[in-house]
Design a protein around this motif. Structure first.
Motif, mmCIF file in Angstrom:
data_model
loop_
_atom_site.group_PDB
_atom_site.id
_atom_site.type_symbol
_atom_site.label_atom_id
_atom_site.label_comp_id
_atom_site.label_asym_id
_atom_site.label_seq_id
_atom_site.Cartn_x
_atom_site.Cartn_y
_atom_site.Cartn_z
ATOM 1 N N ARG A 22 52.164 46.414 35.003
ATOM 2 C CA ARG A 22 51.922 46.077 36.412
ATOM 3 C C ARG A 22 52.619 47.122 37.283
ATOM 4 O O ARG A 22 53.748 47.500 36.999
ATOM 5 C CB ARG A 22 52.453 44.688 36.744
ATOM 6 N N PHE A 23 51.928 47.547 38.330
ATOM 7 C CA PHE A 23 52.501 48.552 39.212
ATOM 8 C C PHE A 23 52.740 47.915 40.576
ATOM 9 O O PHE A 23 51.834 47.807 41.406
ATOM 10 C CB PHE A 23 51.554 49.746 39.334
ATOM 11 N N HIS A 24 53.968 47.447 40.792
ATOM 12 C CA HIS A 24 54.351 46.829 42.062
ATOM 13 C C HIS A 24 55.679 47.434 42.525
ATOM 14 O O HIS A 24 56.716 46.759 42.545
ATOM 15 C CB HIS A 24 54.470 45.314 41.924
ATOM 16 N N THR A 26 58.694 49.000 44.880
ATOM 17 C CA THR A 26 59.257 48.741 46.199
ATOM 18 C C THR A 26 59.105 49.987 47.076
ATOM 19 O O THR A 26 58.741 51.067 46.597
ATOM 20 C CB THR A 26 60.732 48.356 46.083
ATOM 21 N N GLY A 69 44.629 50.061 40.121
ATOM 22 C CA GLY A 69 44.753 49.052 41.170
ATOM 23 C C GLY A 69 43.582 48.090 41.186
ATOM 24 O O GLY A 69 42.453 48.456 40.852
ATOM 25 N N ARG A 71 43.938 45.075 43.799
ATOM 26 C CA ARG A 71 44.002 44.591 45.178
ATOM 27 C C ARG A 71 44.703 45.569 46.120
ATOM 28 O O ARG A 71 44.669 45.381 47.331
ATOM 29 C CB ARG A 71 44.708 43.231 45.228
ATOM 30 N N GLU A 72 45.357 46.545 45.580
ATOM 31 C CA GLU A 72 45.994 47.582 46.387
ATOM 32 C C GLU A 72 45.936 48.893 45.622
ATOM 33 O O GLU A 72 45.979 48.911 44.390
ATOM 34 C CB GLU A 72 47.436 47.202 46.734
ATOM 35 N N TYR A 74 46.999 53.289 45.627
ATOM 36 C CA TYR A 74 47.991 54.271 46.073
ATOM 37 C C TYR A 74 47.387 55.670 46.005
ATOM 38 O O TYR A 74 46.656 56.004 45.065
ATOM 39 C CB TYR A 74 49.244 54.188 45.202
ATOM 40 N N ARG A 171 49.723 53.519 50.742
ATOM 41 C CA ARG A 171 49.362 52.294 50.035
ATOM 42 C C ARG A 171 48.266 51.597 50.835
ATOM 43 O O ARG A 171 48.453 51.233 51.989
ATOM 44 C CB ARG A 171 50.580 51.382 49.895
ATOM 45 N N TYR A 173 45.303 48.533 51.209
ATOM 46 C CA TYR A 173 44.871 47.213 50.744
ATOM 47 C C TYR A 173 44.024 46.562 51.829
ATOM 48 O O TYR A 173 43.992 47.003 52.992
ATOM 49 C CB TYR A 173 46.058 46.318 50.371
ATOM 50 N N GLU A 178 44.671 39.833 50.347
ATOM 51 C CA GLU A 178 46.012 39.276 50.335
ATOM 52 C C GLU A 178 45.990 37.801 50.735
ATOM 53 O O GLU A 178 46.697 36.978 50.179
ATOM 54 C CB GLU A 178 46.918 40.073 51.286
ATOM 55 N N LYS A 181 44.679 35.730 47.912
ATOM 56 C CA LYS A 181 45.687 35.631 46.853
ATOM 57 C C LYS A 181 46.715 34.552 47.191
ATOM 58 O O LYS A 181 47.106 33.751 46.333
ATOM 59 C CB LYS A 181 46.375 36.990 46.683
#
Length: 288
Positions: A22-24, A26, A69, A71-72, A74, A171, A173, A178, A181
């Motif tokens: 997973r790529f989340h 900060t 990705g 939902r978002e 990069y 970023r 989206y 969102e 979700k």
């Protein structure tokens, strides 16, 4: 001549990412480990961010150009100047433009401001009458990009280049995604609460039963009628067959029955009058 579109490259499969990846990241991780590495020409920790000139495309065309990705998405992208002698970026993109919203947010790393985060909303059409969409972009740039932009401006003034800076990290989206979700998460929480309440209602412990709900017999009113005795089904049927169903034996006292004669006409004496007469013997045998 008929031309067919080239098959889309499965960039996510080519990344060879481990299962469950997973790529989340900060904001700090994006700036410190990805943007700084790209600006310095170093390889990022994972080659997961595509290099695309965002301002040449509409935002709804960009997800298919991303490497990863759902939902978002990069991207690394360059920025051009809006005016040859200015430092403002050109926000025109595709069939619309990006408009900044809110205040810039400084990104701290190891006690110092390393980057700046800016939020933008895409408007379809020409300013100032563009139609606001649900596409949102967070733009991350290095905090010292202003000084670098001035040096680049002086270097590019001779050749007339409008390049403001080489790379910023974006970023992208869609706001509706969102919202969906969050709504899905709320529905799942509501289902879990309903299931827990239903389970607690079904599995009631014995200690929760209220003994006072059933009054004791001695607590009943003294003048309350006693409950009628319920006869077995067989006994009720037997009484019902007598006398055509009439209860003819009810209330009859044996002392009130006439006892003068028997079935053969012989005189009978009531037990209360001294007993039955002795039968006469004829040849030593009683006669009936």
């Amino acid at each position: 001549m008929v031309t067919t579109a080239a098959p889309r490259r499965d960039a996510e499969a080519e990344l060879n990412l481990p299962p469950g990846f997973r790529f989340h990241p900060t904001d700090e991780e994006l700036v410190a480990h990805y943007l700084c590495a790209r600006a310095a020409g170093r390889a990022p920790p994972v080659p997961i961010i595509a290099e695309v000139d965002l301002y040449r495309h509409d935002p709804w065309d960009l997800p298919e150009r991303a490497l990863f990705g759902r939902r978002e998405w990069y991207f690394f992208t360059p920025r051009d100047r809006k005016y040859p002698n200015g430092s403002r970026p050109n926000r025109a993109a595709g069939d619309g433009y990006w408009k900044a919203t809110g205040a810039d947010k400084p990104i701290q790393h190891k006690g110092r401001t390393l980057g700046i985060k800016k939020a933008l909303v895409f408007y379809h059409g020409k300013p100032p009458r563009g139609v606001k969409t649900e596409w949102i972009m967070h733009e991350y740039r290095l905090a010292d990009s202003g000084a670098a932009a001035k040096k680049k401006k002086n270097a590019n003034s001779s050749n007339g280049s409008l390049r403001l800076d080489d790379w910023v990290l974006c970023r992208l989206y869609h706001k509706k995604n969102e919202w969906e979700k969050m709504q899905q998460g709320k529905k799942e929480e509501e289902k879990e609460v309903e299931a827990a309440v239903s389970l607690s209602d079904t599995l009631t412990p014995e200690s929760d039963i209220d003994d006072g709900a059933f009054p004791a017999l001695e607590d009943m009113a003294p003048d309350a009628p006693a409950p009628a005795a319920i006869l077995p089904k067989e006994e009720v049927q037997d009484f019902g067959n007598l006398g055509g169903g009439d209860d003819w034996l009810a209330g009859i006292n044996l002392d009130d029955l006439p006892m003068d004669t028997d079935f053969f006409g012989n005189m009978l004496v009531s037990p209360a009058a001294g007993g039955l007469p002795k039968p006469e013997l004829d040849g030593g045998f009683p006669f009936f």
